[in-house]
Structure formats: C-alpha cells, structure tokens
Design a protein around this motif. Sequence first.
Motif, PDB file in Angstrom:
ATOM      1  N   TYR A  20     -56.813 -23.689  33.922  1.00  0.00           N
ATOM      2  CA  TYR A  20     -56.289 -23.109  35.151  1.00  0.00           C
ATOM      3  C   TYR A  20     -55.788 -24.215  36.081  1.00  0.00           C
ATOM      4  O   TYR A  20     -56.266 -25.349  36.022  1.00  0.00           O
ATOM      5  CB  TYR A  20     -57.401 -22.362  35.899  1.00  0.00           C
ATOM      6  CG  TYR A  20     -57.797 -21.030  35.341  1.00  0.00           C
ATOM      7  CD1 TYR A  20     -57.090 -19.879  35.673  1.00  0.00           C
ATOM      8  CD2 TYR A  20     -58.919 -20.904  34.527  1.00  0.00           C
ATOM      9  CE1 TYR A  20     -57.478 -18.636  35.193  1.00  0.00           C
ATOM     10  CE2 TYR A  20     -59.316 -19.668  34.033  1.00  0.00           C
ATOM     11  CZ  TYR A  20     -58.586 -18.534  34.374  1.00  0.00           C
ATOM     12  OH  TYR A  20     -58.971 -17.313  33.893  1.00  0.00           O
ATOM     13  N   ASP A  31     -58.727 -11.563  35.786  1.00  0.00           N
ATOM     14  CA  ASP A  31     -59.254 -12.485  36.792  1.00  0.00           C
ATOM     15  C   ASP A  31     -59.222 -11.800  38.150  1.00  0.00           C
ATOM     16  O   ASP A  31     -58.161 -11.303  38.578  1.00  0.00           O
ATOM     17  CB  ASP A  31     -58.417 -13.769  36.865  1.00  0.00           C
ATOM     18  CG  ASP A  31     -58.615 -14.668  35.663  1.00  0.00           C
ATOM     19  OD1 ASP A  31     -59.702 -14.619  35.058  1.00  0.00           O
ATOM     20  OD2 ASP A  31     -57.677 -15.416  35.326  1.00  0.00           O
ATOM     21  N   ALA A  37     -52.233 -17.276  38.854  1.00  0.00           N
ATOM     22  CA  ALA A  37     -53.282 -18.234  39.208  1.00  0.00           C
ATOM     23  C   ALA A  37     -52.828 -19.149  40.342  1.00  0.00           C
ATOM     24  O   ALA A  37     -53.653 -19.653  41.121  1.00  0.00           O
ATOM     25  CB  ALA A  37     -53.675 -19.056  37.990  1.00  0.00           C
ATOM     26  N   LYS A  76     -53.229 -17.053  33.629  1.00  0.00           N
ATOM     27  CA  LYS A  76     -53.441 -18.450  33.999  1.00  0.00           C
ATOM     28  C   LYS A  76     -52.163 -19.132  34.480  1.00  0.00           C
ATOM     29  O   LYS A  76     -52.196 -20.305  34.841  1.00  0.00           O
ATOM     30  CB  LYS A  76     -54.020 -19.224  32.809  1.00  0.00           C
ATOM     31  CG  LYS A  76     -55.470 -18.884  32.510  1.00  0.00           C
ATOM     32  CD  LYS A  76     -56.010 -19.714  31.364  1.00  0.00           C
ATOM     33  CE  LYS A  76     -57.488 -19.424  31.121  1.00  0.00           C
ATOM     34  NZ  LYS A  76     -58.010 -20.178  29.956  1.00  0.00           N
ATOM     35  N   ARG A 114     -63.082 -17.086  41.761  1.00  0.00           N
ATOM     36  CA  ARG A 114     -62.438 -16.359  40.664  1.00  0.00           C
ATOM     37  C   ARG A 114     -63.510 -15.843  39.708  1.00  0.00           C
ATOM     38  O   ARG A 114     -64.360 -16.597  39.253  1.00  0.00           O
ATOM     39  CB  ARG A 114     -61.474 -17.277  39.901  1.00  0.00           C
ATOM     40  CG  ARG A 114     -60.772 -16.576  38.723  1.00  0.00           C
ATOM     41  CD  ARG A 114     -59.766 -17.487  38.027  1.00  0.00           C
ATOM     42  NE  ARG A 114     -60.380 -18.722  37.562  1.00  0.00           N
ATOM     43  CZ  ARG A 114     -59.988 -19.941  37.934  1.00  0.00           C
ATOM     44  NH1 ARG A 114     -58.981 -20.103  38.756  1.00  0.00           N
ATOM     45  NH2 ARG A 114     -60.610 -21.020  37.489  1.00  0.00           N
TER      46      ARG A 114
END
Length: 358
Positions: free
Chosen positions: A47, A71, A102, A98, A56
């Motif tokens: 990440y 997530d 993210a 990701k 998270r």
Amino acid sequence: MLMRNQQRNLKSDFVTIVPCVAAICNLTSAAFAQQNKSRTAAIERKYPALADTVERRSVSIWSDGTKMAGDFYLPKDVAADARLPVIVFIAGTGGTKKGTPARMAPVFVKKGYAFFAFDYRGWGESDSKLQLLEALPEPDENGEVTVKARAIRWQMDFADQVEDIRNAIAFVAGEPNVDPNRIGILGTSYGGGLATWIAANDARVRCAAVQVPGMGGGRGPAAERRVLRLQTQQARGEVEPVPFETGAPGGKMSSYAHMRYNSAKGIGYSAIEAAEKITIPMLIIDAENEELMDRTKNGKRVAEILEANGTSVKYHVLEGIAHYGVYGKKFGEATSMEVEWFDQYLSLSSNSSKDDKQ
C-alpha cells in the motif's frame, strides 16, 4: 487440487487444474497473459503510506457466494457512536483497492468521511468465480462436491460487477460508524459508467461523482446482432462460455492484456439510458484531451441528460490532460472537487432537507 465449494478461499488462480506447460494444456500465449497478475501478487503488493490519523481495516464481502476483499478507512480516533458519511469507490479497468482508492481515502477521511474500496470478484485480492471443467457430481449429504474448475479472473463483466457494487454498498451500510442515509459513490473510468448505472438504480445512494467516465456509448444495430450471436454461441458451447483465451483488449487498451471483455454480459446494460432515471446530485469530471473515448458521447452526454431532466449536475473538464492525468497531474484538483461535491450533498443538513422532501 480439490475444491469443496465456491465459499473456500482460493489459493491460486488455477483452482483445481494441475500446473502444466502450454504444449500439454494447449493454451495460447493470450491465455497465460490473463494470469500474469495473480491473486498472490495482489496480496503481496504494498500500500502507499498511510497517515497516522487514518485507520484501514481489511474486510470480506460476500457477493453471490464469492468473497471479495475490501478496505474500510476511518479516522483513527473516531468515536464509537459516530455516524459518518461514507464514499464507496468504484474501480476502472484493472483497478484494485491498493491503487487509486488507497491514495484517495486519506484525503476523504481527513475531511470527516469513511471511505470504502474493494476488488471485484476475480480482481486483485478477491476470490475468483469458478467455471466447471467436468460434469458436476451428485452433492453429498452436506450439499458439497469435489470438482475440477477454472478460476475466472479479470473479467469486464457489467452484470456481475453491478452486483458486486451493490453488495459492497450493502456491507458498508451495516458498519456501526457509517450513516446508511449518507452514502456516496465515486467511480473512475470504466467504473464511472458502472457508478452511473448504480446512481440510477440503487436508492441507498444519495450522491455520486465520476471522473473520466466510460459510459459505453451504446451499440448500433450491427454490433447488437454480433453480441446476440456471441451469446448464442456461448450458450451452445460453440465458443468459450467465459472468455479465457479470447477477449483480451487491444489497441489503446492493450496494456490491459490480462483483462477479458465479455460483451455478451453487457446485453441490456447502458449507462447512458440509465442516466435518464438519475435523480441524485452528480459530479462529472472529464479530461480535456481524453484519448480513450469521445467524451461528448460519454461524460458530457450524461451531464446533458441530467441537466435536461432538472437533476443537480456539475460538469467540469480538467484542462491540459489526457485520460490518465486524473491519476497524476490533476489528482489533487479532481479529488478536491469531489470532496467539495460530497460536502455539499452528504452533510447532515442536506440529508435532512432531502428526507423532508420524501
């Protein structure tokens, strides 16, 4: 490898198929290209750095019997009784939790939002759908079977991904720190079209934003006939029932060689037509030099439909960038606009006003 049912975690991209070389399996190089981004590789991907003030949580979402990886982002010091508005991110071609979400999540969390991202079935870290490669045996007394199956991954599948999105919304609506009356969706690229369809058809969503959206653009009569013929061939087993060796994108999209289009699964799906039903506020952000599609027939067309119907809409063109500039040069500008849009329509005061009118 033995498989009890689809609710078991998949350990590899080939669930019950013995590893083999091309000469034995008679697979083309295109088929192997589909598998060059495995679930294992997605899990091992790192990440981006996360701010100390943001938490998270990894979660699992069931979508039609298959587990998706998600997530959930929150402020680290959120009160147990807090009920926050939440943004559900809807990924574009090959996008995973990701990547872009993210990077976006901390921006929204710092502004008082919860943020939710997930991988569609067969994408990223999520479990695969399965295609049986042999006759289905009689289930045992527990309804379980042992089968040989192929893991179906990286499909561009409107029908199933609409279901995935709705299940992601359903999951996050049950989170104790989420206000289920203040759910927004944010779709990018291919996911922008999916977000448009969801905005038209899911009453739980109160506000939407899309960036560089691909709305599908519709098909002409000849193309529609080709798709219907493909569905007939798939149904009769005259071609692959699910694209594996076939269906890889080409041309400007050839960098997504691991993806598979299944146009037969898009019959009846039209984000443009769905836009006629949208009544919630919608932000549409396009790129001035969009190279992957004609924005006048995609994002701008949806904006025109919403405006004509009296739906709150803002259409903005980011100057000086092509499609992927929204993730780079103009990332900050686009994200700031999106936060401002959701602030306007997902605040407690705006939510109360909407409830009063219903």
